[in-house]
Design an enzyme around this catalytic site. Structure first.
Site, PDB file in Angstrom:
ATOM      1  N   LYS A 117       0.841  -1.193   0.000  1.00  0.00           N
ATOM      2  CA  LYS A 117       0.000   0.000   0.000  1.00  0.00           C
ATOM      3  C   LYS A 117       0.878   1.246   0.000  1.00  0.00           C
ATOM      4  O   LYS A 117       1.629   1.483   0.939  1.00  0.00           O
ATOM      5  CB  LYS A 117      -0.903   0.038   1.247  1.00  0.00           C
ATOM      6  CG  LYS A 117      -2.007   1.094   1.099  1.00  0.00           C
ATOM      7  CD  LYS A 117      -2.706   1.401   2.395  1.00  0.00           C
ATOM      8  CE  LYS A 117      -2.081   2.499   3.177  1.00  0.00           C
ATOM      9  NZ  LYS A 117      -1.998   3.805   2.513  1.00  0.00           N
ATOM     10  N   GLY A 137       7.274   5.119   7.817  1.00  0.00           N
ATOM     11  CA  GLY A 137       6.315   6.193   8.077  1.00  0.00           C
ATOM     12  C   GLY A 137       6.609   6.833   9.418  1.00  0.00           C
ATOM     13  O   GLY A 137       7.740   6.779   9.922  1.00  0.00           O
ATOM     14  N   THR A 153       2.608   6.067  14.036  1.00  0.00           N
ATOM     15  CA  THR A 153       1.995   4.984  13.257  1.00  0.00           C
ATOM     16  C   THR A 153       2.770   3.695  13.478  1.00  0.00           C
ATOM     17  O   THR A 153       2.184   2.617  13.624  1.00  0.00           O
ATOM     18  CB  THR A 153       1.985   5.316  11.739  1.00  0.00           C
ATOM     19  OG1 THR A 153       1.582   6.669  11.564  1.00  0.00           O
ATOM     20  CG2 THR A 153       1.060   4.411  10.966  1.00  0.00           C
ATOM     21  N   GLU A 198      10.761   1.625   9.820  1.00  0.00           N
ATOM     22  CA  GLU A 198      11.641   2.765   9.499  1.00  0.00           C
ATOM     23  C   GLU A 198      10.846   4.023   9.780  1.00  0.00           C
ATOM     24  O   GLU A 198       9.904   4.336   9.051  1.00  0.00           O
ATOM     25  CB  GLU A 198      12.066   2.714   8.028  1.00  0.00           C
ATOM     26  CG  GLU A 198      12.818   1.456   7.620  1.00  0.00           C
ATOM     27  CD  GLU A 198      14.208   1.351   8.229  1.00  0.00           C
ATOM     28  OE1 GLU A 198      14.699   2.357   8.776  1.00  0.00           O
ATOM     29  OE2 GLU A 198      14.791   0.263   8.185  1.00  0.00           O
ATOM     30  N   CYS A 216      13.270  12.001   5.711  1.00  0.00           N
ATOM     31  CA  CYS A 216      13.492  11.572   7.099  1.00  0.00           C
ATOM     32  C   CYS A 216      14.936  11.820   7.525  1.00  0.00           C
ATOM     33  O   CYS A 216      15.231  11.916   8.710  1.00  0.00           O
ATOM     34  CB  CYS A 216      13.144  10.093   7.245  1.00  0.00           C
ATOM     35  SG  CYS A 216      14.042   9.066   6.068  1.00  0.00           S
ATOM     36  N   GLU A 246       9.463  16.131  15.343  1.00  0.00           N
ATOM     37  CA  GLU A 246       9.728  16.087  13.905  1.00  0.00           C
ATOM     38  C   GLU A 246       8.741  17.008  13.178  1.00  0.00           C
ATOM     39  O   GLU A 246       7.531  16.777  13.220  1.00  0.00           O
ATOM     40  CB  GLU A 246       9.577  14.649  13.386  1.00  0.00           C
ATOM     41  CG  GLU A 246      10.052  14.516  11.958  1.00  0.00           C
ATOM     42  CD  GLU A 246       9.764  13.146  11.351  1.00  0.00           C
ATOM     43  OE1 GLU A 246       8.686  12.592  11.607  1.00  0.00           O
ATOM     44  OE2 GLU A 246      10.623  12.660  10.593  1.00  0.00           O
TER      45      GLU A 246
HETATM   46  P1  NAD Z   1       2.342   7.930   8.191  1.00  0.00           P
HETATM   47  O1  NAD Z   1       2.838   7.125   9.331  1.00  0.00           O
HETATM   48  O2  NAD Z   1       1.203   8.829   8.406  1.00  0.00           O
HETATM   49  O3  NAD Z   1       1.905   6.981   6.971  1.00  0.00           O
HETATM   50  C1  NAD Z   1       2.805   6.068   6.381  1.00  0.00           C
HETATM   51  C2  NAD Z   1       2.009   4.965   5.713  1.00  0.00           C
HETATM   52  O4  NAD Z   1       1.334   4.243   6.729  1.00  0.00           O
HETATM   53  C3  NAD Z   1       0.930   5.465   4.756  1.00  0.00           C
HETATM   54  O5  NAD Z   1       0.831   4.592   3.659  1.00  0.00           O
HETATM   55  C4  NAD Z   1      -0.330   5.398   5.604  1.00  0.00           C
HETATM   56  O6  NAD Z   1      -1.509   5.251   4.860  1.00  0.00           O
HETATM   57  C5  NAD Z   1      -0.042   4.143   6.434  1.00  0.00           C
HETATM   58  N1  NAD Z   1      -0.794   4.045   7.687  1.00  0.00           N
HETATM   59  C6  NAD Z   1      -1.264   5.036   8.466  1.00  0.00           C
HETATM   60  N2  NAD Z   1      -1.931   4.512   9.524  1.00  0.00           N
HETATM   61  C7  NAD Z   1      -1.841   3.165   9.418  1.00  0.00           C
HETATM   62  C8  NAD Z   1      -2.319   2.073  10.208  1.00  0.00           C
HETATM   63  N3  NAD Z   1      -3.056   2.268  11.301  1.00  0.00           N
HETATM   64  N4  NAD Z   1      -2.026   0.832   9.822  1.00  0.00           N
HETATM   65  C9  NAD Z   1      -1.290   0.607   8.707  1.00  0.00           C
HETATM   66  N5  NAD Z   1      -0.838   1.594   7.908  1.00  0.00           N
HETATM   67  C10 NAD Z   1      -1.093   2.865   8.261  1.00  0.00           C
HETATM   68  O7  NAD Z   1       3.607   8.709   7.641  1.00  0.00           O
HETATM   69  P2  NAD Z   1       3.635   9.786   6.481  1.00  0.00           P
HETATM   70  O8  NAD Z   1       3.063  11.052   7.008  1.00  0.00           O
HETATM   71  O9  NAD Z   1       3.100   9.191   5.232  1.00  0.00           O
HETATM   72  O10 NAD Z   1       5.209   9.961   6.272  1.00  0.00           O
HETATM   73  C11 NAD Z   1       6.004  10.825   7.000  1.00  0.00           C
HETATM   74  C12 NAD Z   1       6.771  10.088   8.063  1.00  0.00           C
HETATM   75  O11 NAD Z   1       7.543   9.038   7.488  1.00  0.00           O
HETATM   76  C13 NAD Z   1       7.767  10.968   8.780  1.00  0.00           C
HETATM   77  O12 NAD Z   1       7.703  10.719  10.152  1.00  0.00           O
HETATM   78  C14 NAD Z   1       9.114  10.503   8.231  1.00  0.00           C
HETATM   79  O13 NAD Z   1      10.214  10.710   9.076  1.00  0.00           O
HETATM   80  C15 NAD Z   1       8.854   9.057   8.029  1.00  0.00           C
HETATM   81  N6  NAD Z   1       9.812   8.487   7.109  1.00  0.00           N
HETATM   82  C16 NAD Z   1      10.767   7.650   7.591  1.00  0.00           C
HETATM   83  C17 NAD Z   1      11.716   7.126   6.738  1.00  0.00           C
HETATM   84  C18 NAD Z   1      12.776   6.190   7.227  1.00  0.00           C
HETATM   85  O14 NAD Z   1      13.372   5.523   6.392  1.00  0.00           O
HETATM   86  N7  NAD Z   1      13.041   6.101   8.513  1.00  0.00           N
HETATM   87  C19 NAD Z   1      11.684   7.456   5.381  1.00  0.00           C
HETATM   88  C20 NAD Z   1      10.691   8.321   4.927  1.00  0.00           C
HETATM   89  C21 NAD Z   1       9.750   8.836   5.787  1.00  0.00           C
END
Ligand code: NAD
Length: 487
Positions: free
Chosen positions: A177, A230, A234, A252, A286, A387
């Protein structure tokens, strides 16, 4: 008037609507318009995707490594053949400069498939002979079965493929997804996989919201591993849901990365790279170095020079060639980032540059914000601890190396850190003691895909990259055989 795009799920090699028939609006952040609809998938769609993946697993997991590798490499080639279209789709969907999507995001998505397509041919298991006990042990690295991959919006195709490629190369079938905020290039990937000869059902792409479609993947009793990138909150939620189901998890998560600048560094190189590590992709990476600490003796000079460079960055439409800062990904994200700028004022932060929305001619409804530099008084203030994930950096001086280390580690995250110094002993000391999964010295975002990638503390659990990813997507089974006689 622009025509509306209707995206589809990609299940069993077929593009299809959500079973509910419901849709979610998809925005173009550069002008605030709704330009596409994506399937609002539910548990039933995830079940359907799982069934397709499960049916495809026996054949895919026993396909020769050579064949699997060739399909991966073909996908890599096709991504590059479609570079222009994919980059435009990414820029429109995410708001990032087209130049960045063209130079980084899409080539990297291709590189992910190429790397793991080649990598799987080198992924070998070990044998251990127990001399005297007359046993031979060997380890099988077996694909897990059906695995789930969930990715964020900031580097859409780049991170989506970073998970899918090793999962497929290792012989798993996938239910994936992408973020509901940036679904477009994942949608386009489905057709590319079909063209490359990936058998139906091996990769299934389900669009929809996190709490509904994402959660259904995490909760599915037979999806045995989840690779998630993400936010930290989450990630914590996913860990709670997955724990009673004993799933393998790779998380991650977020970062709040320190950038330690010492007076003995290569100043000009540091200045230009720090500009990128602060504001590339509108600061929505990130790994961005959002906390900048500068040795006191060069602090005033750095402030002056850095602010002058920041002021020269052009904020503009992602499709303009000279745009360096595009649009933030969504209205709600823009409001969140602006909210932190207000918090900074309450915390007595001094805004050295930026802090205001930008009205871009012809794209007045887009989500544009000035790159923002804030001098802070206290390490513990919210804008320096939480963040923000936007074009906002904090700035603070330090006196000694010990103080710099303490400031760097005084945060709940531990993803990456950057050190600027020409002192090799300092480099060795700090690299050892900094609490982060990745340390860059005199560079930033230099990635060799063979190296481990991941965070400590609240930045995550597990490592991706190279054989780490292939290990995650396989189960190691030891076989011990007793034999007679001396060998
Ligand atoms: P998010 O956690 O809101 O969403 C990430 C993904 O998870 C999306 O596809 C979302 O639909 C899904 N999701 C949300 N709730 C869920 C649930 N209850 N169950 C399963 N899936 C769910 O994050 P975002 O706003 O899309 O991205 C930004 C974040 O991602 C920032 O915190 C950033 O630091 C992090 N990030 C981390 C890395 C890394 O490699 N460490 C890389 C890129 C982004």
């Amino acid at each position: 008037m622009q025509s509306m795009h209707y995206l589809k799920n990609y299940i069993n090699g077929v593009n299809c609507d959500a079973l509910s028939g419901k849709w979610i609006d998809n925005y173009n952040p550069s002008d605030g318009s709704v330009y596409a609809q994506i399937p609002d998938s539910s548990k039933q769609d995830v079940d359907k995707a799982y069934s397709a993946a499960q049916a495809a697993f026996p054949a895919w997991s026993t396909t020769t490594i050579d064949t699997r590798s060739k399909i991966m490499l073909r996908i890599a080639d096709l991504i590059l053949e479609n570079l222009e279209g994919l980059a435009k789709a990414e820029a429109k969907d995410n708001g990032k400069p087209l130049s960045l999507a063209t130079a980084v995001d899409i080539p990297r998505a291709s590189a992910n498939f190429r790397f793991f397509g080649n990598g799987i041919t080198q992924f070998a298991s070990k044998a251990h002979q127990s001399v005297g006990l007359n046993t031979m042990n060997y380890t099988l690295k077996q694909p897990i079965g059906v695995v789930g991959c969930i990715s964020p919006w900031n580097l859409p195709l780049y991170l989506f493929t970073w998970k899918i490629a090793p999962a497929l190369a290792a012989g798993n079938c996938v239910v994936a997804k992408p973020s509901e905020v940036t679904p477009m290039t994942a949608y386009l990937l489905g057709d590319i996989c079909t063209q490359a000869g990936l058998p139906a059902g091996v990769l299934n792409i389900v669009h929809g919201t996190g709490p509904t479609a994402g959660q259904a993947i995490v909760e599915h009793p037979n999806i045995k591993a989840i690779s998630f990138t993400g936010g930290t909150q989450t990630g914590a939620h996913i860990a709670r849901v997955a724990a009673p189901l004993f799933k393998k998890l790779s998380l991650e998560l977020g970062g709040k990365n320190p950038n330690l600048i010492f007076a003995d560094c290569d100043y000009q190189k540091m200045l230009s790279v720090t500009l990128k590590s602060s504001f590339a992709n509108q600061g929505q990476i990130c790994l961005c170095g959002s906390r900048i600490y500068v040795e006191e003796t060069i602090f005033e000079q750095f402030k002056k020079d850095f602010v002058a460079k920041v002021a020269s960055l052009k904020v503009g439409n992602p499709f303009d060639a000279d745009t360096k800062i595009g649009a933030l990904v969504s209205k709600s994200h823009m409001e969140k980032v602006q909210g932190y700028i207000e918090i900074a004022k309450q915390e007595n932060g001094t805004i050295l540059y930026g802090g205001k929305p930008v009205e871009v001619t012809g794209s007045e409804q887009g989500y544009y914000l000035q790159p923002t530099v804030i001098e802070i008084q206290e390490n513990q203030c919210r804008i320096n601890q939480e963040e923000i994930f936007g074009p906002v950096v904090t700035l603070m001086p330090f006196k000694t190396e010990a103080e710099a280390l303490k400031l760097a580690n005084d945060v709940k995250y531990g993803l990456s850190a950057t050190i600027w110094t020409s002192n090799i002993d300092r480099t060795m000391r700090l690299s050892k003691d900094i609490q982060a999964g990745i340390v860059w010295v005199n560079t930033w975002l230099n990635r060799d895909l063979r190296t481990p990638f991941g965070g400590v503390k609240q930045s995550g659990v597990g490592r991706e990259g190279g054989f780490e990813a292939l290990n995650f997507f396989t189960e190691a089974k030891n076989v011990c055989i007793s034999y007679q006689g001396n060998i």
